[in-house]
Design a protein around this motif. Structure first.
Motif, PDB file in Angstrom:
ATOM      1  N   GLY A   1       0.820  -1.195   0.000  1.00 41.36           N
ATOM      2  CA  GLY A   1       0.000   0.000   0.000  1.00 41.36           C
ATOM      3  C   GLY A   1       0.864   1.259   0.000  1.00 41.36           C
ATOM      4  N   ALA A   2       0.210   2.396  -0.031  1.00 38.88           N
ATOM      5  CA  ALA A   2       0.908   3.682  -0.115  1.00 38.88           C
ATOM      6  C   ALA A   2       1.677   4.025   1.157  1.00 38.88           C
ATOM      7  N   ASP A   3       1.355   3.373   2.276  1.00 40.09           N
ATOM      8  CA  ASP A   3       1.973   3.716   3.555  1.00 40.09           C
ATOM      9  C   ASP A   3       3.100   2.767   3.955  1.00 40.09           C
ATOM     10  N   SER A   4       3.726   2.124   2.975  1.00 41.57           N
ATOM     11  CA  SER A   4       4.883   1.270   3.264  1.00 41.57           C
ATOM     12  C   SER A   4       5.904   1.408   2.153  1.00 41.57           C
ATOM     13  N   GLU A   5       7.099   0.925   2.432  1.00 39.14           N
ATOM     14  CA  GLU A   5       8.148   0.937   1.413  1.00 39.14           C
ATOM     15  C   GLU A   5       8.887  -0.396   1.437  1.00 39.14           C
ATOM     16  N   MET A   6       9.317  -0.819   0.255  1.00 40.38           N
ATOM     17  CA  MET A   6      10.089  -2.043   0.113  1.00 40.38           C
ATOM     18  C   MET A   6      11.566  -1.674   0.187  1.00 40.38           C
TER      19      MET A   6
ATOM     20  N   ARG B   1       8.680  -1.920   5.339  1.00 38.36           N
ATOM     21  CA  ARG B   1       8.515  -1.197   6.596  1.00 38.36           C
ATOM     22  C   ARG B   1       7.413  -0.164   6.421  1.00 38.36           C
ATOM     23  N   ASP B   2       6.710   0.065   7.519  1.00 37.80           N
ATOM     24  CA  ASP B   2       5.649   1.076   7.520  1.00 37.80           C
ATOM     25  C   ASP B   2       6.262   2.471   7.469  1.00 37.80           C
ATOM     26  N   LEU B   3       5.595   3.356   6.777  1.00 37.40           N
ATOM     27  CA  LEU B   3       5.933   4.773   6.813  1.00 37.40           C
ATOM     28  C   LEU B   3       5.204   5.396   8.003  1.00 37.40           C
ATOM     29  N   PRO B   4       5.619   6.563   8.470  1.00 39.29           N
ATOM     30  CA  PRO B   4       4.940   7.189   9.615  1.00 39.29           C
ATOM     31  C   PRO B   4       3.432   7.356   9.417  1.00 39.29           C
TER      32      PRO B   4
END
Length: 146
Positions: free
Chosen positions: A81-86, A105-108
């Motif tokens: 989703g938009a609130d995580s990064e690989m 990991r989750d973004l803030p």
């Protein structure tokens, strides 16, 4: 061999439909195909294999690849989703026989909603997963905030 292909973008229509919402995934089905039709949004660049999504109609030009040509014994498939990064780990994580250096990991911004921001679909049974619907019991789903 445990390599990762170039990520495949989901179709814009699907991304826009669930933007800022929670998608409930109640099942999925996969296949390995060659596709002679349009490849809108492909992520293939030069000799680096990527892919594309032909949603909502994949009927134009799809042909299943015989298992004796491409037998994918294990696979991972991630949705993000938009609130995580690989990102890539320095060392593989996970237990043998499926080590991977891929992580998320989750973004803030994920703290604002509390829903999962990425999910993994993982299969070990061999090529038999192809064209085999994987559905969850009634009332169950994997949730993904997008």
């Amino acid at each position: 061999y445990w390599t990762r292909n170039t990520p495949i973008n989901l179709p814009d229509a699907l991304v826009k439909r669930f933007a800022g919402k929670v998608m409930a995934i109640t099942g999925y089905e996969v296949d390995q195909v060659t596709h002679s039709g349009p490849q809108t949004g492909t992520t293939t660049k030069g000799d680096v294999l990527g892919g594309f999504a032909c949603y909502p109609d994949c009927s134009e030009g799809d042909k299943s690849v015989p298992s004796y040509n491409a037998y994918n014994h294990h696979y991972f498939g991630w949705l993000q989703g938009a609130d995580s990064e690989m990102y890539d780990l320095d060392e593989p994580q996970g237990n043998v026989p499926n080590p991977t250096t891929t992580a998320f990991r989750d973004l803030p911004s994920a703290k604002l909603h509390g829903y999962p921001t990425n999910i993994v679909f993982k299969e070990n049974p061999g090529g038999e997963y192809r064209k085999s619907y994987h559905g969850y019991p009634s009332g169950y789903a994997q949730l993904l905030h997008s």
